[in-house]
Design a protein around this motif. Structure first.
Motif, PDB file in Angstrom:
ATOM      1  N   UNK A 178       0.852  -1.190   0.000  1.00 15.68           N
ATOM      2  CA  UNK A 178       0.000   0.000   0.000  1.00 15.68           C
ATOM      3  C   UNK A 178       0.885   1.236   0.000  1.00 15.68           C
ATOM      4  N   UNK A 179       0.647   2.120  -0.957  1.00 16.06           N
ATOM      5  CA  UNK A 179       1.385   3.371  -1.049  1.00 16.06           C
ATOM      6  C   UNK A 179       0.484   4.492  -0.548  1.00 16.06           C
ATOM      7  N   UNK A 180       0.972   5.207   0.459  1.00 24.57           N
ATOM      8  CA  UNK A 180       0.232   6.327   1.018  1.00 24.57           C
ATOM      9  C   UNK A 180       0.992   7.622   0.778  1.00 24.57           C
ATOM     10  N   UNK A 230      -3.076   5.901  -1.458  1.00 20.86           N
ATOM     11  CA  UNK A 230      -3.057   6.252  -2.875  1.00 20.86           C
ATOM     12  C   UNK A 230      -3.421   5.058  -3.737  1.00 20.86           C
ATOM     13  N   UNK A 231      -2.738   3.941  -3.502  1.00 21.13           N
ATOM     14  CA  UNK A 231      -2.997   2.748  -4.294  1.00 21.13           C
ATOM     15  C   UNK A 231      -2.398   1.544  -3.591  1.00 21.13           C
ATOM     16  N   UNK A 232      -2.805   0.377  -4.029  1.00 21.90           N
ATOM     17  CA  UNK A 232      -2.226  -0.883  -3.564  1.00 21.90           C
ATOM     18  C   UNK A 232      -1.785  -1.654  -4.792  1.00 21.90           C
ATOM     19  N   UNK A 233      -0.555  -2.118  -4.790  1.00 20.09           N
ATOM     20  CA  UNK A 233      -0.055  -2.921  -5.889  1.00 20.09           C
ATOM     21  C   UNK A 233       0.441  -4.251  -5.351  1.00 20.09           C
ATOM     22  N   UNK A 237      10.272   8.746   2.742  1.00 21.33           N
ATOM     23  CA  UNK A 237       9.500   7.540   2.415  1.00 21.33           C
ATOM     24  C   UNK A 237       9.816   6.524   3.504  1.00 21.33           C
ATOM     25  N   UNK A 238       8.798   6.129   4.252  1.00 23.76           N
ATOM     26  CA  UNK A 238       9.060   5.235   5.381  1.00 23.76           C
ATOM     27  C   UNK A 238       7.986   4.161   5.469  1.00 23.76           C
ATOM     28  N   UNK A 239       8.382   3.009   5.997  1.00 23.07           N
ATOM     29  CA  UNK A 239       7.426   1.941   6.245  1.00 23.07           C
ATOM     30  C   UNK A 239       6.570   2.304   7.453  1.00 23.07           C
ATOM     31  N   UNK A 240       5.285   2.027   7.353  1.00 23.31           N
ATOM     32  CA  UNK A 240       4.368   2.255   8.457  1.00 23.31           C
ATOM     33  C   UNK A 240       4.204   0.978   9.265  1.00 23.31           C
ATOM     34  N   UNK A 256       3.895   1.726   2.796  1.00 22.73           N
ATOM     35  CA  UNK A 256       4.884   2.801   2.681  1.00 22.73           C
ATOM     36  C   UNK A 256       4.168   4.137   2.617  1.00 22.73           C
ATOM     37  N   UNK A 257       4.577   5.062   3.486  1.00 23.46           N
ATOM     38  CA  UNK A 257       3.997   6.402   3.477  1.00 23.46           C
ATOM     39  C   UNK A 257       5.033   7.380   2.937  1.00 23.46           C
ATOM     40  N   UNK A 258       4.624   8.181   1.970  1.00 24.36           N
ATOM     41  CA  UNK A 258       5.513   9.125   1.296  1.00 24.36           C
ATOM     42  C   UNK A 258       5.085  10.541   1.634  1.00 24.36           C
TER      43      UNK A 258
END
Length: 270
Positions: A32-34, A40-43, A73-76, A90-92
């Motif tokens: 999951x990209x935040x 934002x999206x999940x890939x 950019x860090x892992x949540x 990952x939160x950006x």
């Protein structure tokens, strides 16, 4: 992280007899990209090079335009049943936050965009129009690239289940190779690597993929300013249309000394 492969029981059936044994499989997990704490999206991807992946994804989708647009950019926190961090979120933090809507980025060949709309969107988004002149590559060098890419696909050797993408110089020197269960993720990983190495726009590099050449792969190459895309399999019709529109050199069915050149043939030294 080393969660790129997993073992699962299987029944091996062959003329020589059947045998039960574990098989090595590629790991597929969601990422999951935040941005700013908002999803934002999940890939679905193979864990590894996630930072490259999110840089490449955000860049190819036009959400960022340069390396400095990402502040952090860090892992949540996200834990599995054993309480261990899954490293799947990952939160950006962006330097200039942008509003995110469901239509903020191109997604896939099934996203519902018509051909003209898709071509127009890429044309208006790219910051790096491809150079019409100045660089070329010999077909002899092109013929060597699938083997060079394949020789560096170490996870494919173990699992047989990953796509590969690599960036090469026009002299055939390999710069980076990444593997992933998704071909688009593999390309995002190498583009993200290039962005972090300050190699974007990549006007003198070639992108080689172990898959077919879909519209989304051509789109990513165009966004990164990569003038060459080689693929071991076929392109789609919309991929060829976009390559022609952007003046990208697209070569498919690249196998040994044979290949099909679809667009940008002026850059090939035959």
């Amino acid at each position: 992280m080393s969660r790129v492969t997993a073992r699962r029981p299987t029944l091996r059936i062959s003329p020589a007899g059947n045998i039960q044994r574990p098989d090595t499989l590629v790991v597929e997990e969601p990422l999951e990209i935040r941005t700013g704490g908002k999803s934002l999206t999940v890939t679905m991807r193979t864990p590894g090079a996630d930072i490259d992946l999110i840089h490449g994804f955000l860049f190819a989708e036009g959400i960022i335009g340069e390396l400095e647009d990402i502040v952090t950019a860090r892992y949540c926190a996200g834990t599995d049943e054993n309480g261990q961090n899954t490293y799947n979120v990952l939160d950006v933090q962006l330097r200039h936050p942008v509003p995110i809507t469901p239509r903020s980025f191109l997604t896939s060949s099934s996203c519902g965009l018509c051909g003209k709309t898709a071509l127009d969107e890429v044309r208006t988004r790219t910051r790096y129009p491809l150079p019409a002149n100045g660089i070329s590559i010999s077909t002899d060098t092109l013929a060597d690239l699938p083997g060079e890419l394949r020789s560096r696909q170490t996870l494919f050797d173990a699992t047989g289940g990953l796509h590969g993408a690599g960036l090469f110089t026009v002299d055939g020197e390999v710069l980076v190779v990444r593997e992933d269960v998704g071909r688009h993720n593999a390309v995002d990983k190498v583009i993200g690597w290039a962005l972090r190495e300050n190699l974007i726009p990549a006007h003198e590099l070639l992108l080689m993929v172990s898959s077919r050449a879909s519209f989304e792969l051509v789109q990513k190459a165009v966004m990164a300013g990569i003038p060459f895309l080689g693929a071991v399999s076929a392109p789609s019709s919309l991929a060829v249309d976009l390559a022609a529109e952007a003046d990208l050199t697209l070569v498919g069915f690249l196998r040994g000394e044979t290949m099909n050149a679809y667009t940008g043939i002026h850059r090939l030294k035959v």
